[in-house]
Design an enzyme around this catalytic site. Structure first.
Site, PDB file in Angstrom:
ATOM      1  N   CYS A  28     -40.107 -33.700  17.219  1.00  0.00           N
ATOM      2  CA  CYS A  28     -40.365 -34.762  16.249  1.00  0.00           C
ATOM      3  C   CYS A  28     -39.702 -34.356  14.941  1.00  0.00           C
ATOM      4  CB  CYS A  28     -41.861 -34.995  16.074  1.00  0.00           C
ATOM      5  SG  CYS A  28     -42.816 -33.503  15.685  1.00  0.00           S
ATOM      6  N   HIS A  29     -39.700 -35.253  13.977  1.00  0.00           N
ATOM      7  CA  HIS A  29     -38.988 -35.032  12.725  1.00  0.00           C
ATOM      8  C   HIS A  29     -39.833 -35.511  11.551  1.00  0.00           C
ATOM      9  CE1 HIS A  29     -35.412 -34.853  15.368  1.00  0.00           C
ATOM     10  NE2 HIS A  29     -35.845 -35.994  15.883  1.00  0.00           N
ATOM     11  N   ARG A 120     -30.668 -25.505  15.309  1.00  0.00           N
ATOM     12  CA  ARG A 120     -30.128 -26.616  16.103  1.00  0.00           C
ATOM     13  C   ARG A 120     -28.637 -26.777  15.846  1.00  0.00           C
ATOM     14  NH1 ARG A 120     -31.489 -33.114  15.628  1.00  0.00           N
ATOM     15  NH2 ARG A 120     -31.679 -33.543  17.852  1.00  0.00           N
ATOM     16  N   ASP A 250     -40.102 -37.694  19.658  1.00  0.00           N
ATOM     17  CA  ASP A 250     -38.922 -38.003  18.863  1.00  0.00           C
ATOM     18  C   ASP A 250     -39.271 -38.846  17.633  1.00  0.00           C
ATOM     19  OD1 ASP A 250     -36.131 -37.773  18.309  1.00  0.00           O
ATOM     20  OD2 ASP A 250     -35.787 -39.779  19.083  1.00  0.00           O
TER      21      ASP A 250
END
Length: 298
Positions: A28-29, A120, A250
């Site tokens: 998730c962000h 990432r 997400d």
């Protein structure tokens, strides 16, 4: 001024599936808040604020216990928003950073102290302008001492090109969204077979069984169940690699403003790709704990 994008719903459905205790949203962000954490001038999209309070409220609504917050491309290599969200979690979040390959060891140590456990590498050209493999390998060497891993985001059509780079990484690898295979090909299709071949090259490659909303254009599976092609293609992968799969929402679904997914429906995908209690426990609890909270496992 460019209009800011809202890519999530404030009213997700209540899922029927109840996750096991300790379940982790491992992808998730957070976005901003922009006034406190400005977006990168190189950002390819400008989202509305989606901060930790919103993320943790969704976590609780969906019956989840923890989050792994992945640095969003709109924040570039400024990881302050991600680290801030981790700090606000009360120990219930860890994170994945995006770093400048020339980052110093002191800054890496500070990120580790702030809850970061991986970096990432993004190879999607629509999101990043440059992905220097040689510099990525150099920084990957420097995180070995921290016990971190590398998260790699790419699309299926460049997997063969990336294989030498992936083979050379000296730390565990987590592949975002399974390298975005064409799930319409089915579990035996060329994209999924190529991805299985990658998994079989080394035992420390993990994957996120995530984003049916991105990978499956068919929203109605015929019996009221959305994303059936995704379920059909991904369930065998989870069954065959049960100790190397992760799952996540997400949220807040970057760049999905025209087809905003229902987070409750995403939760209800879990038993369709992990039908047994043992698989659900591995996917949602045991596997992410091994990567992100190993010190709690003894």
């Amino acid at each position: 001024m460019t209009a800011r994008i809202k890519s999530w719903t404030d009213t997700p459905s209540s899922p029927r599936f109840v996750p096991p205790p300790g379940a982790i949203d491992a992808h998730c962000h957070v976005f901003g808040p922009m006034a406190q954490f400005p977006f990168s001038p190189k950002a390819k999209y400008l989202p509305e604020d989606a901060g930790p309070d919103q993320l943790f409220a969704l976590r609780d609504r969906l019956g989840l216990a923890r989050n792994v917050i992945v640095q969003a491309s709109c924040h570039g290599t400024d990881n302050r928003a991600t680290v801030h969200a981790i700090a606000a979690s009360g120990g219930r979040a860890r994170g994945v950073a995006v770093v400048d390959p020339d980052i110093g060891d002191a800054e890496l140590d500070a990120l580790h102290a702030g809850g970061i456990r991986g970096i990432r590498f993004n190879f999607l050209k629509r999101l990043v302008d440059d992905a220097p493999k040689d510099k990525f390998l150099a920084v990957a060497q420097r995180i070995v001492r921290l016990g971190w891993h590398v998260v790699v985001y790419f699309e299926a059509d460049i997997l063969a090109e990336l294989r030498p780079f992936l083979d050379a990484l000296p730390v565990p690898i987590v592949v975002d969204h399974m390298g975005r295979p064409d799930v319409r090909q089915g579990p035996g299709g060329p994209d999924m077979q190529a991805f299985r071949a990658l998994l079989n090259t080394r035992p420390d490659i993990w994957f996120k069984a995530t984003c049916p909303d991105r990978l499956d254009a068919i929203k109605d599976g015929g019996a009221g169940a959305p994303w059936q092609a995704f379920a059909d293609a991904v369930a065998p992968l989870v069954a065959d690699y049960p100790n190397r799969c992760l799952w996540g929402t997400d949220w807040p679904h970057p760049n999905m403003d025209t087809e905003i997914p229902d987070d409750g429906a995403l939760i209800d995908m879990i038993p369709r790709i992990a039908p047994s209690a043992a698989l659900q426990q591995a996917l949602l609890v045991d596997n992410p704990m091994r990567l992100y909270w190993p010190e709690e496992l003894g």
